[in-house]
Design a protein around this motif. Structure first.
Motif, PDB file in Angstrom:
ATOM      1  N   LEU A 128     -39.717-102.065  -6.638  1.00  0.00           N
ATOM      2  CA  LEU A 128     -40.507-101.883  -7.855  1.00  0.00           C
ATOM      3  C   LEU A 128     -41.676-102.849  -7.899  1.00  0.00           C
ATOM      4  O   LEU A 128     -41.587-103.982  -7.438  1.00  0.00           O
ATOM      5  CB  LEU A 128     -39.629-102.088  -9.097  1.00  0.00           C
ATOM      6  CG  LEU A 128     -38.532-101.050  -9.353  1.00  0.00           C
ATOM      7  CD1 LEU A 128     -37.679-101.478 -10.538  1.00  0.00           C
ATOM      8  CD2 LEU A 128     -39.149 -99.680  -9.617  1.00  0.00           C
ATOM      9  N   GLN A 132     -43.253-101.442 -13.569  1.00  0.00           N
ATOM     10  CA  GLN A 132     -42.414-100.263 -13.380  1.00  0.00           C
ATOM     11  C   GLN A 132     -41.031-100.498 -13.967  1.00  0.00           C
ATOM     12  O   GLN A 132     -40.568-101.633 -14.067  1.00  0.00           O
ATOM     13  CB  GLN A 132     -42.309 -99.913 -11.891  1.00  0.00           C
ATOM     14  CG  GLN A 132     -43.597 -99.368 -11.307  1.00  0.00           C
ATOM     15  CD  GLN A 132     -43.424 -98.882  -9.879  1.00  0.00           C
ATOM     16  OE1 GLN A 132     -42.683 -99.467  -9.094  1.00  0.00           O
ATOM     17  NE2 GLN A 132     -44.125 -97.823  -9.528  1.00  0.00           N
ATOM     18  N   GLU A 137     -38.073 -95.149 -12.483  1.00  0.00           N
ATOM     19  CA  GLU A 137     -39.259 -94.762 -11.722  1.00  0.00           C
ATOM     20  C   GLU A 137     -38.870 -93.955 -10.486  1.00  0.00           C
ATOM     21  O   GLU A 137     -37.818 -94.191  -9.879  1.00  0.00           O
ATOM     22  CB  GLU A 137     -40.054 -95.998 -11.306  1.00  0.00           C
ATOM     23  CG  GLU A 137     -40.599 -96.812 -12.467  1.00  0.00           C
ATOM     24  CD  GLU A 137     -41.719 -96.105 -13.200  1.00  0.00           C
ATOM     25  OE1 GLU A 137     -42.194 -95.048 -12.707  1.00  0.00           O
ATOM     26  OE2 GLU A 137     -42.134 -96.604 -14.261  1.00  0.00           O
ATOM     27  N   ARG A 141     -43.670 -87.972  -9.036  1.00  0.00           N
ATOM     28  CA  ARG A 141     -43.463 -87.472 -10.395  1.00  0.00           C
ATOM     29  C   ARG A 141     -43.732 -85.962 -10.464  1.00  0.00           C
ATOM     30  O   ARG A 141     -44.554 -85.433  -9.712  1.00  0.00           O
ATOM     31  CB  ARG A 141     -44.389 -88.185 -11.384  1.00  0.00           C
ATOM     32  CG  ARG A 141     -44.107 -89.676 -11.524  1.00  0.00           C
ATOM     33  CD  ARG A 141     -45.176 -90.340 -12.378  1.00  0.00           C
ATOM     34  NE  ARG A 141     -44.872 -91.740 -12.656  1.00  0.00           N
ATOM     35  CZ  ARG A 141     -45.687 -92.569 -13.290  1.00  0.00           C
ATOM     36  NH1 ARG A 141     -46.876 -92.136 -13.702  1.00  0.00           N
ATOM     37  NH2 ARG A 141     -45.325 -93.817 -13.517  1.00  0.00           N
ATOM     38  N   TYR A 193     -39.855 -89.930 -19.508  1.00  0.00           N
ATOM     39  CA  TYR A 193     -38.714 -90.248 -18.650  1.00  0.00           C
ATOM     40  C   TYR A 193     -37.451 -89.535 -19.128  1.00  0.00           C
ATOM     41  O   TYR A 193     -37.237 -89.347 -20.327  1.00  0.00           O
ATOM     42  CB  TYR A 193     -38.468 -91.759 -18.637  1.00  0.00           C
ATOM     43  CG  TYR A 193     -39.592 -92.568 -18.031  1.00  0.00           C
ATOM     44  CD1 TYR A 193     -39.614 -92.856 -16.669  1.00  0.00           C
ATOM     45  CD2 TYR A 193     -40.636 -93.039 -18.822  1.00  0.00           C
ATOM     46  CE1 TYR A 193     -40.647 -93.593 -16.114  1.00  0.00           C
ATOM     47  CE2 TYR A 193     -41.668 -93.783 -18.273  1.00  0.00           C
ATOM     48  CZ  TYR A 193     -41.671 -94.049 -16.924  1.00  0.00           C
ATOM     49  OH  TYR A 193     -42.696 -94.788 -16.370  1.00  0.00           O
ATOM     50  N   VAL A 210     -39.020 -87.979 -14.037  1.00  0.00           N
ATOM     51  CA  VAL A 210     -40.283 -88.487 -14.569  1.00  0.00           C
ATOM     52  C   VAL A 210     -41.283 -87.342 -14.595  1.00  0.00           C
ATOM     53  O   VAL A 210     -41.575 -86.740 -13.559  1.00  0.00           O
ATOM     54  CB  VAL A 210     -40.833 -89.662 -13.741  1.00  0.00           C
ATOM     55  CG1 VAL A 210     -42.121 -90.181 -14.378  1.00  0.00           C
ATOM     56  CG2 VAL A 210     -39.813 -90.782 -13.641  1.00  0.00           C
ATOM     57  N   GLU A 212     -45.162 -86.367 -15.717  1.00  0.00           N
ATOM     58  CA  GLU A 212     -46.479 -86.887 -16.074  1.00  0.00           C
ATOM     59  C   GLU A 212     -47.357 -85.734 -16.550  1.00  0.00           C
ATOM     60  O   GLU A 212     -47.563 -84.766 -15.833  1.00  0.00           O
ATOM     61  CB  GLU A 212     -47.130 -87.597 -14.883  1.00  0.00           C
ATOM     62  CG  GLU A 212     -48.468 -88.231 -15.233  1.00  0.00           C
ATOM     63  CD  GLU A 212     -49.045 -89.043 -14.084  1.00  0.00           C
ATOM     64  OE1 GLU A 212     -50.176 -89.544 -14.225  1.00  0.00           O
ATOM     65  OE2 GLU A 212     -48.356 -89.168 -13.042  1.00  0.00           O
TER      66      GLU A 212
END
Length: 230
Positions: A128, A132, A137, A141, A193, A210, A212
């Motif tokens: 990470l 993040q 994460e 995504r 998330y 995740v 976006e």
């Protein structure tokens, strides 16, 4: 996303989640009124020794406490049925994404594009970067355009999974041999998330989701870039 000591739901990022939040508040007020009424009756019965024969044997009171609960149930059931139909309704989606659950990662296939698919693995803690989120994460995504209805086809390759993103009001089981579908639409740009909500095995807690949401013109650039890299 959720934050420590949060008592309420996450902020809604889709029309469906807004409806669910409104229904939650509506049902909570009904439950609160019932609780106050029952508490008042209990206090009155305990604190007084007076009795009234009209209360002990009254057809009117029996009619009231039979009809009133039915009215309360209808007050809760009708909005609930409306939301259930909204969740099942899929009107003219702009695109379709197939989501496949594996042990223990997700695969996304953009069926409207040729050869646009990728796996989404959780980023290990040691990899990470600052800012993040641990256990949330992923390396790739799922990207969708803002204000565009998206149909999501959900299945699993091996065991039961559940594809859930709370802020978008989406939760659908991923069942091997079965193709479930749901719809989502993000009303604002951002990163949302979620996690697998089915106990699917040893690494169940290590397959986050995740999503976006980006403007449509940026989404077109992203798809072109992803296709070129394939």
């Amino acid at each position: 996303m959720a934050y420590p000591s949060q008592l309420g739901f996450q902020d809604a990022a889709s029309p469906l989640m807004e409806e669910l939040l409104h229904f939650h508040d509506h049902a909570l007020m009904v439950v609160l009124l019932i609780s106050v009424l029952v508490l008042y009756i209990i206090i009155v019965m305990v604190s007084t020794t007076l009795t009234d024969k009209l209360i002990l044997d009254s057809q009117l009171i029996e009619i009231i406490w039979t009809i009133l609960p039915a009215f309360v149930l209808a007050l809760i059931a009708l909005p609930s049925l409306r939301i259930l139909y909204l969740m099942d309704e899929i009107n003219d989606p702009h695109m379709t994404i197939k989501t496949v659950g594996h042990q223990w990662y997700w695969n996304y296939e953009y069926t409207d594009y040729e050869e646009l698919s990728f796996d989404s693995y959780m980023i290990p803690t040691q990899d990470l970067t600052p800012g993040q989120l641990r256990l949330l994460e992923v390396d790739h995504r799922m990207v969708i355009p803002t204000n565009s209805p998206v149909r999501v086809l959900i299945t699993a390759e091996d065991v039961l999974h559940s594809w859930a993103v709370p802020s978008l009001g989406v939760k659908m089981d991923a069942v091997p041999g079965r193709l479930n579908q749901t719809t989502l639409m993000a009303t604002r740009s951002g990163v949302f998330y979620g996690q697998c909500s089915e106990i699917c095995g040893a690494n169940h807690s290590f397959m986050p989701i995740v999503i976006e949401s980006i403007p449509l013109n940026h989404f077109k650039d992203w798809t072109s870039l992803m296709i070129e890299n394939e």
